[in-house]
Design an enzyme around this catalytic site. Sequence first.
Site, PDB file in Angstrom:
ATOM      1  CD  GLU A  33      -6.090  19.379  22.888  1.00 38.72           C
ATOM      2  OE1 GLU A  33      -5.868  19.155  21.683  1.00 38.72           O
ATOM      3  OE2 GLU A  33      -5.251  19.205  23.782  1.00 38.72           O
ATOM      4  CG  HIS A 147       3.358  16.747  23.354  1.00 42.65           C
ATOM      5  ND1 HIS A 147       3.136  17.337  24.566  1.00 42.65           N
ATOM      6  CD2 HIS A 147       2.146  16.379  22.883  1.00 42.65           C
ATOM      7  CE1 HIS A 147       1.837  17.333  24.824  1.00 42.65           C
ATOM      8  NE2 HIS A 147       1.212  16.756  23.820  1.00 42.65           N
ATOM      9  CE  LYS A 173      -1.396  14.375  23.580  1.00 42.84           C
ATOM     10  NZ  LYS A 173      -1.669  15.746  23.165  1.00 42.84           N
ATOM     11  NE  ARG A 211      -1.771  11.028  14.733  1.00 40.96           N
ATOM     12  CZ  ARG A 211      -1.771  11.981  15.653  1.00 40.96           C
ATOM     13  NH1 ARG A 211      -2.858  12.203  16.372  1.00 40.96           N
ATOM     14  NH2 ARG A 211      -0.699  12.720  15.869  1.00 40.96           N
ATOM     15  CB  SER A 270      -5.634  -0.877  -0.934  1.00 39.58           C
ATOM     16  OG  SER A 270      -5.108  -1.169  -2.199  1.00 39.58           O
ATOM     17  CE  LYS A 334       2.645  -5.074  -6.946  1.00 41.67           C
ATOM     18  NZ  LYS A 334       1.873  -5.012  -8.182  1.00 41.67           N
ATOM     19  CG  ASP A 380      -0.838  -7.248  -9.471  1.00 42.25           C
ATOM     20  OD1 ASP A 380      -1.845  -6.701  -8.978  1.00 42.25           O
ATOM     21  OD2 ASP A 380       0.326  -6.917  -9.181  1.00 42.25           O
ATOM     22  N   GLY A 407       6.576  -4.695 -13.734  1.00 38.04           N
ATOM     23  CA  GLY A 407       5.820  -5.678 -12.954  1.00 38.04           C
ATOM     24  C   GLY A 407       4.461  -6.004 -13.554  1.00 38.04           C
ATOM     25  CD  GLN A 531      -5.258  -5.440  -6.724  1.00 44.69           C
ATOM     26  OE1 GLN A 531      -4.723  -6.154  -5.892  1.00 44.69           O
ATOM     27  NE2 GLN A 531      -5.683  -4.215  -6.444  1.00 44.69           N
TER      28      GLN A 531
HETATM   29  P1  NAP Z   1       7.218  -0.747 -13.341  1.00 48.16           P
HETATM   30  O1  NAP Z   1       7.573  -2.113 -12.878  1.00 48.16           O
HETATM   31  O2  NAP Z   1       7.953   0.412 -12.801  1.00 48.16           O
HETATM   32  O3  NAP Z   1       7.347  -0.729 -14.949  1.00 48.16           O
HETATM   33  C1  NAP Z   1       7.092   0.434 -15.662  1.00 48.16           C
HETATM   34  C2  NAP Z   1       7.170   0.161 -17.162  1.00 48.16           C
HETATM   35  O4  NAP Z   1       6.751   1.347 -17.817  1.00 48.16           O
HETATM   36  C3  NAP Z   1       8.572  -0.147 -17.636  1.00 48.16           C
HETATM   37  O5  NAP Z   1       8.465  -1.057 -18.709  1.00 48.16           O
HETATM   38  C4  NAP Z   1       9.078   1.201 -18.140  1.00 48.16           C
HETATM   39  O6  NAP Z   1       9.948   1.124 -19.219  1.00 48.16           O
HETATM   40  C5  NAP Z   1       7.799   1.805 -18.661  1.00 48.16           C
HETATM   41  N1  NAP Z   1       7.814   3.268 -18.595  1.00 48.16           N
HETATM   42  C6  NAP Z   1       7.942   4.025 -17.479  1.00 48.16           C
HETATM   43  N2  NAP Z   1       7.867   5.323 -17.823  1.00 48.16           N
HETATM   44  C7  NAP Z   1       7.707   5.381 -19.148  1.00 48.16           C
HETATM   45  C8  NAP Z   1       7.569   6.456 -20.069  1.00 48.16           C
HETATM   46  N3  NAP Z   1       7.577   7.716 -19.668  1.00 48.16           N
HETATM   47  N4  NAP Z   1       7.425   6.143 -21.378  1.00 48.16           N
HETATM   48  C9  NAP Z   1       7.420   4.864 -21.802  1.00 48.16           C
HETATM   49  N5  NAP Z   1       7.550   3.818 -20.974  1.00 48.16           N
HETATM   50  C10 NAP Z   1       7.677   4.077 -19.660  1.00 48.16           C
HETATM   51  O7  NAP Z   1       5.681  -0.445 -13.050  1.00 48.16           O
HETATM   52  P2  NAP Z   1       4.464  -1.495 -13.050  1.00 48.16           P
HETATM   53  O8  NAP Z   1       4.244  -2.035 -11.707  1.00 48.16           O
HETATM   54  O9  NAP Z   1       4.640  -2.437 -14.162  1.00 48.16           O
HETATM   55  O10 NAP Z   1       3.242  -0.516 -13.359  1.00 48.16           O
HETATM   56  C11 NAP Z   1       3.100   0.069 -14.634  1.00 48.16           C
HETATM   57  C12 NAP Z   1       1.765   0.770 -14.685  1.00 48.16           C
HETATM   58  O11 NAP Z   1       0.735  -0.197 -14.605  1.00 48.16           O
HETATM   59  C13 NAP Z   1       1.518   1.700 -13.514  1.00 48.16           C
HETATM   60  O12 NAP Z   1       1.983   2.976 -13.773  1.00 48.16           O
HETATM   61  C14 NAP Z   1       0.025   1.670 -13.354  1.00 48.16           C
HETATM   62  O13 NAP Z   1      -0.530   2.710 -14.111  1.00 48.16           O
HETATM   63  C15 NAP Z   1      -0.380   0.342 -13.941  1.00 48.16           C
HETATM   64  N6  NAP Z   1      -0.824  -0.587 -12.876  1.00 48.16           N
HETATM   65  C16 NAP Z   1      -2.156  -0.679 -12.665  1.00 48.16           C
HETATM   66  C17 NAP Z   1      -2.641  -1.523 -11.699  1.00 48.16           C
HETATM   67  C18 NAP Z   1      -4.123  -1.630 -11.490  1.00 48.16           C
HETATM   68  O14 NAP Z   1      -4.549  -2.228 -10.494  1.00 48.16           O
HETATM   69  N7  NAP Z   1      -4.933  -1.101 -12.385  1.00 48.16           N
HETATM   70  C19 NAP Z   1      -1.764  -2.304 -10.938  1.00 48.16           C
HETATM   71  C20 NAP Z   1      -0.382  -2.210 -11.187  1.00 48.16           C
HETATM   72  C21 NAP Z   1       0.058  -1.335 -12.166  1.00 48.16           C
HETATM   73  P3  NAP Z   1      11.531   0.831 -19.039  1.00 48.16           P
HETATM   74  O15 NAP Z   1      11.621  -0.660 -18.838  1.00 48.16           O
HETATM   75  O16 NAP Z   1      12.071   1.266 -20.348  1.00 48.16           O
HETATM   76  O17 NAP Z   1      11.984   1.628 -17.891  1.00 48.16           O
END
Ligand code: NAP
Length: 558
Positions: A33, A147, A173, A211, A270, A334, A380, A407, A531
């Site tokens: 286009e 549009h 369109k 799209r 993903s 989640k 996970d 998590g 995962q």
């Molecule tokens: P989440 O549920 O938000 O939990 C984050 C955790 O990290 C909490 O315990 C938090 O502490 C702590 N935290 C955050 N910021 C911090 C900091 N600046 N200093 C110290 N502690 C800190 O997140 P999540 O889903 O568990 O994920 C956590 C990490 O896991 C992600 O950032 C990612 O890197 C990794 N991950 C990897 C995969 C993979 O496939 N490889 C999948 C999922 C997650 P508080 O409880 O004190 O707030």
Amino acid sequence: MSTLLCVPIMVHDEDAALASARAAHAAGADLVEFRVDEFFTGDLEAPAGGPHPTVLAIERLVAQSPLPCIVTCRSGSEGGGYGGDETDRVSLYERLGLAEPGRAPAYLDIEYAAYARSANIKQKVNLAVKHAGQLREVGPSLILSAHDFTARPADLTRKVLGMNAEPAAAIVKIAYRARSLRDNLELFELLVQRQKPTIALGMGEFGLCSRILAPKFGGFLTFAALRPAETTAPGQPTVRELLDLYRFRSIRRATKVYGIIGWPVTQSKSPLVHNAAFDALEHDGVYIPLPIPVPESPAPGSDDAYLGFKATLLDLAHDPQLSFSGASVTIPHKEHLVRLAREQGWLISPEAAALGAANTLIVTRGARDEFISAAISNTDIEGLMAPLRDAVGDLSGRRVAILGAGGAARAAAYGALAAGAEVTIYNRDEARAAALAAELGRDSTGRMNAISLADLPRSSAEIFIHCTPQGMKGGPAPDACPIPVAEIARNFEAPRVVFDTVYNPIETPLLRHAKAAGWRTIDGVHMFVRQAMTQSKAWTGRLPPEGLFDRLVRESLA
Ligand code: NAP
């Protein structure tokens, strides 16, 4: 007819525009286009007489284009750059339409609003395009377009009916800003119910799926930019993304739709791995970003985040033509997925039920594509445990320290406990760590406790699993090393194993320090890959080829 892939080119310079058209051809586009609205000045004649140089340049562009082309001089009132006289714009179209065969554009695009506003404009446009009553030898077909860059127009139905009712319109369109995923469902309906060849596209992040999925619903074309910086509308993908990532040419009516649900999802790896798996497994599916936002500052006690998730997911699942068949679900939805599954009576895996969080949705559809049932699970845990098993074997009786209480930490603690490990949780918010230990420890025969972060240097754990965002690119502390490796190594000589769940960068500061101390390391790509492979099997019945996901993720992060 299959959906065309069209590259829009903003014309500012004749040579550059022609080079872009050649690049579009080489990249696999079907159509270009030429957007001439920032190029055509409204002057048809040069001061010294004869056609104006910009008009001649546009004519040469059309004649030399390696692909059939649309010429559009978009008015400022619908997001374009043309602010000149309406009659001059239409005179340009007339001139282009009457060019000798082979030198005319395949299509001319004009806004329905301008076309319908004036009988004179309509008559002049009709002189330049093919239609049943045309007496002259003309080249182009007419695209009538509408549009809205703010939202779905209130008078959408009236506009669509009006455009279809114009005898000279060959193609209709409609493009509007999608304000949520649900706005796309009406665009799909328009395509399915079309009277004439139709382009129906959602603009913005939420419109991307319209799209990508245009071929599923028989859309006449979809627009894709040559390079990310060259999009002409918000949310436009690139040609490479459409062809290589989303396998645009293989999308057909029966193609099943999957996606990553979360907020935000733009950086997710993903789509890269799951589309490659569908390709390798010859599974007729496409995997797309499915962003479901949450309110930025919700009122205290507000349930809006969950309600938005629920409404959108149920609309996708129950849409009669989307063939929505499954999703990966990530932060912050989640827990919402488990809540929704409980409300709807969907099947919940024991792990997802125990954790109160799920990352995988599998939808079963009937012979007429109707929703039958859904099941949710949490991959996970397998993502964390499989690489650990590969690295250290049986976890039974092993001392595992987990850093974090969110998590990922919950999934790690659940998996390690189930494998018979002794688990200790360390977290910034110590009360949260204690609550997690109490909750998971209560339902388990394994040993589980929480200790102050200050005691981490004296940990005698053999295995450390890091589950916070520290060390993550773009995260809160990208340079931090969350585990005092050197101190721990001084206190206990035996080398340890460190699993860092952070995967961008692949080698985090933590993994660098651990390697320097002679410890064994497992990077976060392993978790992501395992995962995702488990999800792929849940949807297709088979595991993707060994090594495929790992290679793709490592290449894209490198
Ligand atoms: P989440 O549920 O938000 O939990 C984050 C955790 O990290 C909490 O315990 C938090 O502490 C702590 N935290 C955050 N910021 C911090 C900091 N600046 N200093 C110290 N502690 C800190 O997140 P999540 O889903 O568990 O994920 C956590 C990490 O896991 C992600 O950032 C990612 O890197 C990794 N991950 C990897 C995969 C993979 O496939 N490889 C999948 C999922 C997650 P508080 O409880 O004190 O707030």
